[in-house]
Structures are given as C-alpha cells and as structure tokens.
Motif scaffolding. Structure first.
Motif, PDB file in Angstrom:
ATOM      1  N   ALA A 230     -33.285 -17.998  56.840  1.00 49.88           N
ATOM      2  CA  ALA A 230     -34.314 -18.859  56.277  1.00 49.88           C
ATOM      3  C   ALA A 230     -33.680 -20.187  55.868  1.00 49.88           C
ATOM      4  CB  ALA A 230     -34.960 -18.175  55.078  1.00 49.88           C
ATOM      5  N   SER A 231     -34.504 -21.202  55.682  1.00 44.89           N
ATOM      6  CA  SER A 231     -34.006 -22.557  55.452  1.00 44.89           C
ATOM      7  C   SER A 231     -33.196 -22.683  54.160  1.00 44.89           C
ATOM      8  CB  SER A 231     -35.175 -23.545  55.406  1.00 44.89           C
ATOM      9  OG  SER A 231     -35.993 -23.296  54.281  1.00 44.89           O
ATOM     10  N   THR A 232     -32.339 -23.676  54.134  1.00 46.52           N
ATOM     11  CA  THR A 232     -31.635 -24.063  52.915  1.00 46.52           C
ATOM     12  C   THR A 232     -32.623 -24.783  52.003  1.00 46.52           C
ATOM     13  OG1 THR A 232     -29.516 -24.272  54.051  1.00 46.52           O
ATOM     14  CG2 THR A 232     -29.784 -25.504  51.994  1.00 46.52           C
ATOM     15  N   ILE A 233     -32.634 -24.432  50.716  1.00 50.50           N
ATOM     16  CA  ILE A 233     -33.559 -25.038  49.756  1.00 50.50           C
ATOM     17  C   ILE A 233     -32.775 -25.877  48.754  1.00 50.50           C
ATOM     18  CG2 ILE A 233     -35.320 -24.634  47.998  1.00 50.50           C
ATOM     19  CD1 ILE A 233     -35.937 -21.978  49.308  1.00 50.50           C
ATOM     20  N   VAL A 234     -33.197 -27.143  48.592  1.00 47.69           N
ATOM     21  CA  VAL A 234     -32.558 -28.056  47.644  1.00 47.69           C
ATOM     22  C   VAL A 234     -33.602 -28.564  46.655  1.00 47.69           C
ATOM     23  CG1 VAL A 234     -31.296 -30.219  47.354  1.00 47.69           C
ATOM     24  CG2 VAL A 234     -30.836 -28.765  49.341  1.00 47.69           C
ATOM     25  N   ASP A 235     -33.318 -28.419  45.365  1.00 46.56           N
ATOM     26  CA  ASP A 235     -34.173 -28.947  44.304  1.00 46.56           C
ATOM     27  C   ASP A 235     -33.754 -30.383  44.021  1.00 46.56           C
ATOM     28  OD1 ASP A 235     -35.478 -29.630  41.963  1.00 46.56           O
ATOM     29  OD2 ASP A 235     -34.950 -27.801  40.883  1.00 46.56           O
ATOM     30  N   VAL A 236     -34.668 -31.342  44.283  1.00 49.51           N
ATOM     31  CA  VAL A 236     -34.356 -32.757  44.084  1.00 49.51           C
ATOM     32  C   VAL A 236     -35.181 -33.346  42.943  1.00 49.51           C
ATOM     33  CG1 VAL A 236     -33.721 -33.001  46.512  1.00 49.51           C
ATOM     34  CG2 VAL A 236     -36.045 -33.606  45.787  1.00 49.51           C
ATOM     35  N   THR A 237     -35.631 -32.491  42.025  1.00 47.36           N
ATOM     36  CA  THR A 237     -36.470 -32.970  40.922  1.00 47.36           C
ATOM     37  C   THR A 237     -35.652 -33.584  39.797  1.00 47.36           C
ATOM     38  OG1 THR A 237     -36.503 -30.773  39.884  1.00 47.36           O
ATOM     39  CG2 THR A 237     -38.303 -31.304  41.408  1.00 47.36           C
ATOM     40  N   GLY A 238     -34.329 -33.471  39.855  1.00 49.58           N
ATOM     41  CA  GLY A 238     -33.495 -34.057  38.817  1.00 49.58           C
ATOM     42  C   GLY A 238     -32.512 -35.062  39.386  1.00 49.58           C
ATOM     43  N   SER A 239     -31.808 -35.750  38.498  1.00 49.82           N
ATOM     44  CA  SER A 239     -30.818 -36.719  38.959  1.00 49.82           C
ATOM     45  C   SER A 239     -29.663 -36.030  39.677  1.00 49.82           C
ATOM     46  CB  SER A 239     -30.283 -37.527  37.776  1.00 49.82           C
ATOM     47  OG  SER A 239     -29.731 -36.668  36.793  1.00 49.82           O
TER      48      SER A 239
ATOM     49  N   LEU B 206     -30.743 -24.313  45.817  1.00 52.09           N
ATOM     50  CA  LEU B 206     -31.308 -23.072  45.295  1.00 52.09           C
ATOM     51  C   LEU B 206     -31.066 -21.891  46.224  1.00 52.09           C
ATOM     52  CD1 LEU B 206     -34.770 -24.359  43.995  1.00 52.09           C
ATOM     53  CD2 LEU B 206     -32.571 -24.310  42.818  1.00 52.09           C
ATOM     54  N   ARG B 207     -30.972 -22.168  47.528  1.00 57.21           N
ATOM     55  CA  ARG B 207     -30.696 -21.113  48.515  1.00 57.21           C
ATOM     56  C   ARG B 207     -29.922 -21.715  49.667  1.00 57.21           C
ATOM     57  NH1 ARG B 207     -35.796 -18.520  51.263  1.00 57.21           N
ATOM     58  NH2 ARG B 207     -35.706 -20.378  52.594  1.00 57.21           N
ATOM     59  N   VAL B 208     -28.822 -21.098  50.022  1.00 56.68           N
ATOM     60  CA  VAL B 208     -28.032 -21.559  51.171  1.00 56.68           C
ATOM     61  C   VAL B 208     -28.545 -20.849  52.419  1.00 56.68           C
ATOM     62  CG1 VAL B 208     -25.749 -21.673  52.226  1.00 56.68           C
ATOM     63  CG2 VAL B 208     -25.998 -22.008  49.760  1.00 56.68           C
ATOM     64  N   GLY B 209     -28.881 -21.635  53.436  1.00 49.95           N
ATOM     65  CA  GLY B 209     -29.328 -21.091  54.714  1.00 49.95           C
ATOM     66  C   GLY B 209     -28.453 -21.643  55.824  1.00 49.95           C
ATOM     67  N   PRO B 210     -29.063 -22.115  56.901  1.00 43.54           N
ATOM     68  CA  PRO B 210     -28.266 -22.658  58.008  1.00 43.54           C
ATOM     69  C   PRO B 210     -27.444 -23.883  57.623  1.00 43.54           C
ATOM     70  CG  PRO B 210     -30.480 -22.130  58.739  1.00 43.54           C
ATOM     71  CD  PRO B 210     -30.489 -22.002  57.257  1.00 43.54           C
TER      72      PRO B 210
ATOM     73  N   THR C  62     -24.995 -29.473  43.657  1.00 40.31           N
ATOM     74  CA  THR C  62     -24.320 -28.317  43.086  1.00 40.31           C
ATOM     75  C   THR C  62     -25.058 -27.060  43.536  1.00 40.31           C
ATOM     76  OG1 THR C  62     -25.631 -28.359  41.050  1.00 40.31           O
ATOM     77  CG2 THR C  62     -23.557 -29.604  41.066  1.00 40.31           C
ATOM     78  N   LEU C  63     -24.379 -25.915  43.459  1.00 41.08           N
ATOM     79  CA  LEU C  63     -25.007 -24.641  43.784  1.00 41.08           C
ATOM     80  C   LEU C  63     -25.666 -24.070  42.546  1.00 41.08           C
ATOM     81  CD1 LEU C  63     -22.565 -22.635  46.088  1.00 41.08           C
ATOM     82  CD2 LEU C  63     -24.903 -23.336  46.613  1.00 41.08           C
ATOM     83  N   GLU C  64     -26.898 -23.552  42.706  1.00 41.10           N
ATOM     84  CA  GLU C  64     -27.577 -22.894  41.611  1.00 41.10           C
ATOM     85  C   GLU C  64     -26.798 -21.661  41.201  1.00 41.10           C
ATOM     86  OE1 GLU C  64     -30.023 -23.729  39.891  1.00 41.10           O
ATOM     87  OE2 GLU C  64     -31.425 -22.119  39.400  1.00 41.10           O
ATOM     88  N   ASP C  65     -26.586 -21.484  39.901  1.00 34.42           N
ATOM     89  CA  ASP C  65     -25.835 -20.318  39.403  1.00 34.42           C
ATOM     90  C   ASP C  65     -26.635 -19.051  39.636  1.00 34.42           C
ATOM     91  OD1 ASP C  65     -23.777 -21.944  38.562  1.00 34.42           O
ATOM     92  OD2 ASP C  65     -24.635 -22.201  36.560  1.00 34.42           O
TER      93      ASP C  65
END
Length: 222
Positions: free
Chosen positions: A183-192, A197-201, A219-222
């Motif tokens: 499944a896709s890589t998910i990146v949260d861009v709501t902050g500076s 959030l999830r590593v995918g391809p 950064t990687l989500e803990d």
C-alpha cells in the motif's frame, strides 16, 4: 455485481462506463491502482462512503483517502499545503504517495472522523485515472475486509467484497514489490515538520532525498 476486464479498448470503455455509472448512482466499485486494488465511492456522497466503510468492517474513526486524477485537484480539496509537500507531489505524483493535508472547510462531504484533514493521492494507473476523470474524486480504501490482506487481484477483491460492490474493474494483478504489493506511503504534511505515517513503496530516504536540498526533512511516526 458486474465484473469487467480491460484487455482491449472496447473492454476498457465498457468497464469505465459501468463503474462511472455505479458511482453516480451511489454504488461501490472495485478498481485497480498502482499499489493494491481499492474499493471506491463518490467522495461527496456520505451514504456511499458509509457503505464503503461498512463493506470493509470499519468505523468512522478510519476515514478513507481520496484519489484524484490530477495534481491540480489538490488545491480544491486542501488548504495550507506547505512547500515541502508540493515538492513531494511534484516528485512522486502520480505514484504511491498519499499526503494528509488540512481539508478545505467548504467541502460538502463526510468521510468520517477526519479531524479536519484529508488524505489525497494521485495513482499511477491509467485505467483508474481515466475513471477519476469521469467521476471526480473518489473515496478509496484498500479492497479487503479489515484485518485481511489487501487484494492484489480482482479475484481476491471479489471474494472479500463481491456482495457489497456493484462493479469490479479487473485489470490483472497489482504491481509486485519483493513478491507482494505494498500500500502507498503516507506522509502527514499538516505541520511544519512532515511525518511518515506508513512506509510503503517510497522509503523515508527516497522522500528526504527530494526535500534535503530544500532544507527540509521528514521524520518517521513513532
């Protein structure tokens, strides 16, 4: 339930016509993507989105991402998109990157408990983008029951979700990565500071290789 292949131009046109009609009528469709198969509904039809979540066995606390046919649609769905996020979009769309943004407050939709955000992706799959051009943005989640592996072909999707969907677009097996589609890589861009959030391809290293020349990193989500 209808199932359509996309081997020939005629088959593809029939598949797109059936799927777009089903979406317009508030139904659910199974569609291929460049990662895994998805189950989709009109993002602006709350009842259809609720049916999608019910088909997967999910609650409102797990809202589906939204797929778009063009990167320019991002600004119709999201606000305050930071520059580093636009750099990622330019580098990896269409492709296996989902970005979580602040949603436009004027949007008349209900994807679930999004807490004012929307997850957006432009898939690298011609058939699905052709469908999105006809339907507009679709709420799409992986084609599986919650807790089961994501479907990587139409057979698996039909086995898990066939009774809940109106149309299945069968475009063959999903692209494989090390023996299994991701499944896709998910990146949260709501902050500076962006967070994966999830590593995918796409790996953290691939993403940061684009951002480091701009003075930004994820950064990687803990």
């Amino acid at each position: 339930m209808e199932r359509h292949r996309t081997t020939t131009p005629d088959e593809r046109e029939k598949a797109l016509e059936a799927a777009s009609l089903a979406v317009q009528r508030g139904g659910l469709v199974v569609l291929p993507t460049d990662t895994v198969y998805g189950i989709g509904a009109d993002a602006f039809d709350p009842e259809a989105v609720r049916a999608l979540l019910a088909a997967k066995g999910r609650g409102r606390d797990m809202p589906p991402p939204v797929l778009v046919s063009a990167a320019t649609t991002l600004d119709a769905l999201a606000v305050r998109v930071p520059g580093y996020a636009r750099a990622l979009v330019e580098a990896f769309w269409p492709g296996p990157l989902t970005i979580v943004c602040h949603q436009q407050t004027s949007l008349q939709w209900d994807l679930g408990d999004t807490r004012g955000t929307v997850a957006v992706r432009m898939p690298d799959h011609e058939v699905t983008r052709a469908l999105l051009e006809r339907t507009g943005p679709l709420a799409v989640s992986s084609a599986n029951r919650t807790g089961m592996p994501a479907a990587t072909d139409a057979d698996a999707a039909e086995e898990m979700l066939g009774e809940a969907v109106d149309v299945i677009i069968d475009a063959g097996p999903s692209p494989q990565d090390d023996g299994g589609a991701l499944a896709s890589t998910i990146v949260d861009v709501t902050g500076s500071q962006g967070r994966v959030l999830r590593v995918g391809p796409l790996s953290l290293e691939q993403l940061n290789a684009v951002l480091e020349p701009l003075g930004a990193t994820l950064t990687l989500e803990d």
